[in-house]
Scaffold this active site. Structure first.
Site, mmCIF file in Angstrom:
data_model
loop_
_atom_site.group_PDB
_atom_site.id
_atom_site.type_symbol
_atom_site.label_atom_id
_atom_site.label_comp_id
_atom_site.label_asym_id
_atom_site.label_seq_id
_atom_site.Cartn_x
_atom_site.Cartn_y
_atom_site.Cartn_z
ATOM 1 N N ASP A 37 -42.157 10.970 97.138
ATOM 2 C CA ASP A 37 -41.471 9.770 97.607
ATOM 3 C C ASP A 37 -42.263 9.179 98.775
ATOM 4 O OD1 ASP A 37 -39.851 7.797 98.477
ATOM 5 O OD2 ASP A 37 -38.078 9.054 98.815
ATOM 6 N N ALA A 61 -46.911 1.798 94.918
ATOM 7 C CA ALA A 61 -46.906 0.799 95.992
ATOM 8 C C ALA A 61 -45.610 0.021 95.960
ATOM 9 C CB ALA A 61 -48.089 -0.162 95.825
ATOM 10 N N TYR A 126 -46.840 -8.090 102.040
ATOM 11 C CA TYR A 126 -47.440 -7.219 101.020
ATOM 12 C C TYR A 126 -48.945 -7.069 101.281
ATOM 13 C CZ TYR A 126 -49.408 -5.878 96.477
ATOM 14 O OH TYR A 126 -50.132 -5.257 95.475
HETATM 15 N N1 NAP Z 1 -49.088 -5.779 89.951
HETATM 16 C C1 NAP Z 1 -50.102 -6.544 90.364
HETATM 17 O O1 NAP Z 1 -50.235 -7.719 90.011
HETATM 18 C C2 NAP Z 1 -51.141 -5.958 91.301
HETATM 19 C C3 NAP Z 1 -52.168 -6.792 91.757
HETATM 20 C C4 NAP Z 1 -53.124 -6.254 92.619
HETATM 21 C C5 NAP Z 1 -53.058 -4.926 93.001
HETATM 22 N N2 NAP Z 1 -52.051 -4.153 92.557
HETATM 23 C C6 NAP Z 1 -52.005 -2.753 93.003
HETATM 24 O O2 NAP Z 1 -52.258 -1.922 91.885
HETATM 25 C C7 NAP Z 1 -51.487 -0.722 91.984
HETATM 26 C C8 NAP Z 1 -50.701 -0.517 90.701
HETATM 27 O O3 NAP Z 1 -49.857 -1.651 90.515
HETATM 28 P P1 NAP Z 1 -48.771 -1.691 89.336
HETATM 29 O O4 NAP Z 1 -48.624 -3.113 88.933
HETATM 30 O O5 NAP Z 1 -49.099 -0.656 88.311
HETATM 31 O O6 NAP Z 1 -47.477 -1.274 90.144
HETATM 32 P P2 NAP Z 1 -45.973 -1.245 89.622
HETATM 33 O O7 NAP Z 1 -45.922 -1.412 88.141
HETATM 34 O O8 NAP Z 1 -45.193 -2.175 90.485
HETATM 35 O O9 NAP Z 1 -45.572 0.255 89.933
HETATM 36 C C9 NAP Z 1 -45.487 0.691 91.245
HETATM 37 C C10 NAP Z 1 -45.041 2.120 91.202
HETATM 38 O O10 NAP Z 1 -44.892 2.543 92.557
HETATM 39 C C11 NAP Z 1 -43.726 3.301 92.612
HETATM 40 N N3 NAP Z 1 -43.131 3.333 93.923
HETATM 41 C C12 NAP Z 1 -42.645 2.306 94.663
HETATM 42 N N4 NAP Z 1 -42.094 2.768 95.798
HETATM 43 C C13 NAP Z 1 -42.230 4.123 95.764
HETATM 44 C C14 NAP Z 1 -41.872 5.164 96.631
HETATM 45 N N5 NAP Z 1 -41.228 4.935 97.771
HETATM 46 N N6 NAP Z 1 -42.170 6.435 96.284
HETATM 47 C C15 NAP Z 1 -42.796 6.705 95.130
HETATM 48 N N7 NAP Z 1 -43.164 5.758 94.260
HETATM 49 C C16 NAP Z 1 -42.880 4.470 94.565
HETATM 50 C C17 NAP Z 1 -42.766 2.663 91.644
HETATM 51 O O11 NAP Z 1 -41.784 3.606 91.332
HETATM 52 P P3 NAP Z 1 -40.440 3.227 90.541
HETATM 53 O O12 NAP Z 1 -40.895 3.070 89.116
HETATM 54 O O13 NAP Z 1 -39.579 4.421 90.778
HETATM 55 O O14 NAP Z 1 -39.945 1.970 91.170
HETATM 56 C C18 NAP Z 1 -43.701 2.321 90.502
HETATM 57 O O15 NAP Z 1 -43.811 3.402 89.611
HETATM 58 C C19 NAP Z 1 -50.642 -0.862 93.251
HETATM 59 O O16 NAP Z 1 -51.284 -0.191 94.295
HETATM 60 C C20 NAP Z 1 -50.640 -2.343 93.538
HETATM 61 O O17 NAP Z 1 -50.511 -2.615 94.918
HETATM 62 C C21 NAP Z 1 -51.094 -4.628 91.703
#
Ligand code: NAP
Length: 297
Positions: A37, A61, A126
């Site tokens: 967590d 994240a 963010y």
């Molecule tokens: N999405 C975008 O457009 C984007 C763009 C640029 C960079 N990124 C970066 O790329 C990475 C992957 O992004 P993604 O789109 O795959 O992310 P995502 O689908 O939003 O998934 C984020 C994950 O983080 C988990 N999380 C959030 N708070 C948490 C906590 N307190 N403890 C443990 N887990 C937690 C969530 O868990 P739950 O499932 O339990 O909520 C979820 O599984 C991230 O680092 C993000 O910042 C994303």
């Protein structure tokens, strides 16, 4: 090679799990919120020490860009403090750390795509907290790899492609911002890029680290992205809508977004030999997969 990944329910990790399934040489341990967590940074060392990984990938994240404006402390704990704690614990047990980061560390005023050494200047909570996360990872683990990506989409979770396809089910037209540009990136391509990094390390190629960009090839606007989604929906006989281009100023959001957050991924290609396909090509795979399970959107 044993790889511990945080953020098991997220887009990237779902794609990474699919891409590494049955692949020789990798043991992937994907942990979710109940095992790690990030709201409790002081608890993050134990699961890392217990797993004894070779590499830790921090993909978890607080990614809700607008909500982060209302919950800045929570975003700071997860994106900055926890990232530093994970990097420190990884270093202590001899694991390399890969920290995922974002195009939103930039302010969007550049004329062209951002290279890794361009000055950061995030516009919102963010981006600011992710930027601090990068700094903490650099300070805690000299042997890090920070991978910035952008505009991620996949068949999983919340993302722009799923939102557009969902809207088209009961709307003829949607208004979409046409003056913010970036690189739509399939989370499958990002997973393939990570595998290229892991393969390089597995084969003993040392000295490859620092900050990298990896995003889909090609630049468009949110409106251009939406048009491509609906073009592909039409081709597959799926519901599609007309795109009404609007200015970002006419679509107020809690967080300000960069006008141009396109990333230059050439350093990644030259060091790891991987370049993401043209974004339109990768989009086809995801739209067609989502089309087969429209009920799940
Ligand atoms: N999405 C975008 O457009 C984007 C763009 C640029 C960079 N990124 C970066 O790329 C990475 C992957 O992004 P993604 O789109 O795959 O992310 P995502 O689908 O939003 O998934 C984020 C994950 O983080 C988990 N999380 C959030 N708070 C948490 C906590 N307190 N403890 C443990 N887990 C937690 C969530 O868990 P739950 O499932 O339990 O909520 C979820 O599984 C991230 O680092 C993000 O910042 C994303």
């Amino acid at each position: 090679m044993k790889i511990l990944v945080t953020g098991r329910g997220g887009q990237l990790v779902n794609c990474l799990v699919e891409r590494t399934a049955g692949r020789a040489g990798f043991e992937l341990v994907a942990l979710g919120r109940s095992q790690m967590d990030l709201d409790q940074p002081e608890m993050l060392g134990e699961p890392i020490r217990a797993a004894k990984p070779d590499v830790v990938i921090n993909a978890a994240a607080f990614t809700a860009v607008d909500l982060a404006e209302d919950e800045p402390e929570k975003a700071h704990t997860i994106n900055a403090v926890a990232a530093g704690a994970i990097a420190a614990a990884s270093r202590e047990c001899g694991a390399r750390i890969i920290q995922l980061s974002t195009d939103y560390v930039f302010d969007g005023t550049a004329d062209g795509p951002y290279s890794e050494d361009a000055p950061t200047n995030p516009l919102g909570v963010y981006g600011r907290t992710k930027c601090e996360g990068e700094e903490r990872v650099r300070a805690e683990a000299p042997d890090h790899l920070i991978l910035r990506t952008a505009w991620l989409y996949s068949p999983f979770g919340r993302n722009f492609v799923r939102t557009m396809m969902h809207l088209a089910e009961d709307r003829d037209a949607v208004s979409v911002v046409a003056d913010q540009s970036g690189n739509p990136t399939s989370a499958y391509d990002l997973a393939d890029g990570l595998i290229a990094v892991l393969e390089a390390w597995r084969h003993g190629r040392t000295g490859l680290g620092g900050t990298y960009h990896l995003a889909g090839t090609g630049i468009t606007t949110w409106a251009g992205f939406a048009e491509a989604i609906f073009d592909q929906c039409r081709a597959l006989g799926l519901p599609a809508a007309l795109v009404e281009p609007i200015a970002g100023a006419d679509w107020p959001t809690r967080a300000r977004r960069p006008m141009n957050s396109a990333l230059n991924s050439s350093r990644f290609e030259s060091d790891f030999g991987y370049r993401a396909p043209a974004w339109q090509v990768s989009l086809q795979t995801v739209v067609s997969r989502l089309g087969k399970s429209l009920h799940a959107i």
